[in-house]
Design an enzyme around this catalytic site. Structure first.
Site, PDB file in Angstrom:
ATOM      1  N   GLU A   1       0.830  -1.210   0.000  1.00 59.51           N
ATOM      2  CA  GLU A   1       0.000   0.000   0.000  1.00 59.51           C
ATOM      3  C   GLU A   1       0.862   1.256   0.000  1.00 59.51           C
ATOM      4  O   GLU A   1       0.636   2.180  -0.789  1.00 59.51           O
ATOM      5  CB  GLU A   1      -0.904  -0.009   1.238  1.00 59.51           C
ATOM      6  CG  GLU A   1      -1.782   1.214   1.380  1.00 59.51           C
ATOM      7  CD  GLU A   1      -2.889   1.246   0.356  1.00 59.51           C
ATOM      8  OE1 GLU A   1      -2.985   2.256  -0.362  1.00 59.51           O
ATOM      9  OE2 GLU A   1      -3.644   0.258   0.261  1.00 59.51           O
TER      10      GLU A   1
ATOM     11  N   ASP B   1       1.177   4.055  -3.069  1.00 58.08           N
ATOM     12  CA  ASP B   1       0.844   5.461  -2.876  1.00 58.08           C
ATOM     13  C   ASP B   1       2.000   6.373  -3.264  1.00 58.08           C
ATOM     14  O   ASP B   1       1.848   7.291  -4.081  1.00 58.08           O
ATOM     15  CB  ASP B   1       0.474   5.719  -1.412  1.00 58.08           C
ATOM     16  CG  ASP B   1      -0.878   5.149  -1.037  1.00 58.08           C
ATOM     17  OD1 ASP B   1      -1.656   4.826  -1.943  1.00 58.08           O
ATOM     18  OD2 ASP B   1      -1.152   5.037   0.178  1.00 58.08           O
TER      19      ASP B   1
ATOM     20  N   SER C   1      -7.356   2.252  -3.763  1.00 55.26           N
ATOM     21  CA  SER C   1      -6.099   2.761  -3.206  1.00 55.26           C
ATOM     22  C   SER C   1      -5.185   3.277  -4.304  1.00 55.26           C
ATOM     23  O   SER C   1      -4.316   4.108  -4.050  1.00 55.26           O
ATOM     24  CB  SER C   1      -5.352   1.663  -2.443  1.00 55.26           C
ATOM     25  OG  SER C   1      -5.818   1.538  -1.143  1.00 55.26           O
TER      26      SER C   1
ATOM     27  N   ASP D   1     -16.633  11.747 -18.695  1.00 56.85           N
ATOM     28  CA  ASP D   1     -17.809  11.066 -18.163  1.00 56.85           C
ATOM     29  C   ASP D   1     -17.721   9.568 -18.443  1.00 56.85           C
ATOM     30  O   ASP D   1     -17.495   9.145 -19.585  1.00 56.85           O
ATOM     31  CB  ASP D   1     -19.068  11.652 -18.813  1.00 56.85           C
ATOM     32  CG  ASP D   1     -20.338  11.212 -18.112  1.00 56.85           C
ATOM     33  OD1 ASP D   1     -20.248  10.634 -17.004  1.00 56.85           O
ATOM     34  OD2 ASP D   1     -21.427  11.455 -18.670  1.00 56.85           O
ATOM     35  N   ILE D   2     -17.859   8.768 -17.399  1.00 59.79           N
ATOM     36  CA  ILE D   2     -17.817   7.312 -17.530  1.00 59.79           C
ATOM     37  C   ILE D   2     -19.258   6.807 -17.510  1.00 59.79           C
ATOM     38  O   ILE D   2     -19.992   7.050 -16.538  1.00 59.79           O
ATOM     39  CB  ILE D   2     -17.001   6.665 -16.397  1.00 59.79           C
ATOM     40  CG1 ILE D   2     -15.634   7.352 -16.269  1.00 59.79           C
ATOM     41  CG2 ILE D   2     -16.858   5.164 -16.636  1.00 59.79           C
ATOM     42  CD1 ILE D   2     -14.783   7.295 -17.509  1.00 59.79           C
TER      43      ILE D   2
ATOM     44  N   GLY E   1     -23.458  11.528 -16.860  1.00 57.21           N
ATOM     45  CA  GLY E   1     -23.527  12.417 -15.710  1.00 57.21           C
ATOM     46  C   GLY E   1     -23.041  11.722 -14.452  1.00 57.21           C
ATOM     47  O   GLY E   1     -22.430  10.644 -14.498  1.00 57.21           O
TER      48      GLY E   1
ATOM     49  N   ASP F   1     -22.771   9.518 -11.128  1.00 58.20           N
ATOM     50  CA  ASP F   1     -23.338   8.247 -10.675  1.00 58.20           C
ATOM     51  C   ASP F   1     -22.518   7.737  -9.500  1.00 58.20           C
ATOM     52  O   ASP F   1     -21.363   8.127  -9.318  1.00 58.20           O
ATOM     53  CB  ASP F   1     -23.342   7.217 -11.808  1.00 58.20           C
ATOM     54  CG  ASP F   1     -21.961   6.980 -12.403  1.00 58.20           C
ATOM     55  OD1 ASP F   1     -21.115   6.369 -11.713  1.00 58.20           O
ATOM     56  OD2 ASP F   1     -21.717   7.420 -13.532  1.00 58.20           O
TER      57      ASP F   1
END
Length: 582
Positions: free
Chosen positions: A293, A297, A501, A542-543, A561, A563
């Site tokens: 992790e 990062d 993450s 936009d996905i 839009g 979601d």
């Protein structure tokens, strides 16, 4: 997590400190502050702790002018407002969150009544809104009208000392927001890191000459993210005034040698770049134990934001509790320790990313509000805070409520509603990834900046999932970014890592570049970005496909839009440059 001004006014009686009506404190007139109907799921009672064992009792006093803090947060964060970008100083924030003098007097009288000298406090926040004292278990039980127990969390091997309920003198309910450790069972070990190792991958270098490297279809590198999110041509220049903070927990250490290997392979112009490690609350920096992790990062924040300074906050707690010990050592409170540390600093990074979280229902409401107000302080001071939205879709496991009813409901995450980042996968086109956490808070109402888009989505659902989610709750995620197949170097080896993450540090890296752009043009940092982004959704890709199943359902679906799978979408840096410069 942040709510609209109208909701703030409606919750004034819950969130604000008011002068006590009496100087006399009846310590025998106890009124319950919080309780659980049963032992929180995943935990089991072990035995009674030694009554003479010592715990650190953290007391959060109600903040006298927190309504003004929230109002200021919105004003300095809302485009076209005459205060936009005029962030508050530490001293200005401290004035707004300081408790009423009567509250301070009442709490100190209560401590003295129980033989605890407030001048011996192990910690006092600069505003005076938090105080920590060392007391025995038996003393804490007397003060809080409760019984502590030693509890075990087998999945994470955690042992903690907690209560199932606690009470305060009736008059202190006007003065105290929360006391811990009490009923919040979260610990550094039981918090979830929202990342996971995927199948092994080959060690290749991306072809950065392509618009989007062909290799990005199977694995993600810095070149992929630069191409996807349009940052390739930008070189930061405000590196003396801009920085990025990565908040780490769980004994995860970012490894310096692994970063150099990563940069050699995936960002050659940044080779030799270092990051600073700051240890918080006995955190460590063990370079012999690189964390997946932590490396994920720091490798991607450094890789995306170079040459902007990066800081890794290794946030510890006490050493693991030994149930045979006579001294209680693990009463650590996630979030509180790091937040109180960072807010005590005069200068703080302009951007933060954190990839750990809990189910909202596992966090007592008063604790959640107190943490929320601390994040509001960060935003008011000009910092943008990103959290991973979680990796369980609309909820993992059986999704049963822990209030004794065993009702099945979607399980929102905490504290993913600061500025939450969901996940995507693929690039032709990007789609919402199935594990992307998203939903609607049951603690916090819809803020004004997202009211219209959320109402539109809820309306489109009709009766689908009726009763499983809160139609009037703060909705998340806000944004999304790639969340699968990230190439990460751990111990010199290449691993494929997925999870939101990966999405959160990606977003933090991009907004660090946007902060650089503003600072280089003699503007302020962006701070709390939610009002800005919801007013300028054209800055995002936009996905429109993908879903986030969970709780034995198909979950929500990505649409045109906003979601609750991908939020407003993924960033387009060049479009956002024009928006934030305006």
């Amino acid at each position: 997590m942040f709510w609209s001004s109208a909701l703030v006014l409606g919750l004034t009686h819950l969130c604000l400190s008011t002068p006590l009506t009496s100087k006399r404190l009846d310590t025998d007139d106890l009124l319950e502050k919080h309780s659980w109907a049963e032992v929180p799921r995943g935990w089991e009672w072990v035995n009674k702790p030694d009554p003479e064992s010592i715990i650190q009792l953290r007391i959060g006093l109600k903040q006298d002018r927190v309504d003004e803090l929230i109002s200021s947060l919105y004003e300095v964060s809302t485009p076209n407002h005459n205060r936009y970008g005029k962030h508050l100083s530490k001293e200005e924030v401290d004035v707004l969150v300081a408790p009423h003098p009567d509250s301070v007097e009442a709490v100190e009288s209560w401590l003295l009544h129980h033989g605890v000298d407030p001048t011996d406090a192990t910690f006092r926040s600069s505003s005076g809104s938090w105080i920590s004292v060392l007391v025995s278990v038996s003393k804490a039980e007397q003060m809080l009208g409760t019984e502590y127990g030693l509890y075990h969390h087998p999945q994470s091997s955690s042992y903690v000392v907690r209560t199932l309920s606690y009470s305060l003198p009736r008059e202190l309910h006007q003065a105290i927001s929360v006391v811990s450790p009490t009923t919040y069972f979260g610990t550094l070990r039981s918090m979830r890191a929202t990342s996971f190792v995927e199948a092994d991958i080959s060690d290749q270098v991306a072809d950065i000459s392509a618009t989007v490297p062909s290799s990005c279809a199977s694995r993600i590198t810095i070149a992929c993210l630069q191409a996807l999110y349009n940052t390739s041509g930008y070189i930061p220049s405000a590196t003396d005034s801009n920085s990025l903070g990565v908040v780490g927990y769980l004994g995860e250490y970012a490894n310096r040698n692994d970063l150099q290997t990563f940069l050699t392979r995936y960002r050659t112009d940044a080779v030799g770049t270092a990051f600073e490690t700051i240890t918080v609350n006995n955190g460590e920096d063990d370079q012999s134990e690189p964390g997946v992790e932590a490396n994920l990062d720091i490798q991607y924040t450094v890789g995306l934001s170079y040459p902007t300074p990066n800081i890794y906050y290794s946030t510890g707690g006490s050493p693991p509790f030994n149930p045979d010990s006579e001294t209680i050592t693990d009463t650590n409170e996630p979030y509180l320790d790091w937040l109180n540390y960072i807010l005590a600093n005069d200068t703080i990074p302009q951007t933060f990313t954190t990839s750990y979280g809990d189910d909202e229902q596992t966090v007592p409401y008063d604790y959640a509000v107190s943490v929320c107000n601390l994040f509001a302080e960060l935003g008011a001071r000009g910092s943008t805070v990103f959290f991973s939205s979680g990796d369980s879709g609309v909820g993992g496991g059986d999704c049963l409520m822990n209030d004794g009813t065993n009702t099945t409901l979607f399980q929102p995450a905490f504290p993913a509603s600061v500025t939450a980042v969901g996940g995507t996968t693929g690039n032709s086109p990007e789609v919402g990834v199935s594990f992307s956490g998203g939903g609607f808070s049951r603690y916090f109402g819809i803020p004004s900046y997202q009211a219209d888009v959320v109402a539109g989505y809820v309306s489109s659902l009709g009766s689908e999932y009726s009763g499983l989610y809160n139609t009037s709750g703060r909705a998340y995620p806000d944004l999304a970014a790639q969340g699968t197949s990230f190439s990460v170097i751990v111990g010199g080896q290449t691993y494929s890592v997925g999870g939101t993450s990966a999405s959160s540090p990606t977003m933090a890296g991009i907004f660090t570049l946007l902060n650089d752009y503003r600072l280089a043009n003699n503007q302020s940092s962006l701070g709390f970005i939610n009002p800005l982004i919801y007013a300028n959704s054209g800055g995002f890709n936009d996905i429109t496909s993908g879903s986030n199943p969970g709780c034995d359902t198909n979950g929500f679906t990505a649409v045109t839009g906003w979601d609750p799978v991908t939020g407003l979408g993924t960033p387009d840096f060049v479009k956002l440059q024009a928006i934030v410069r305006a």
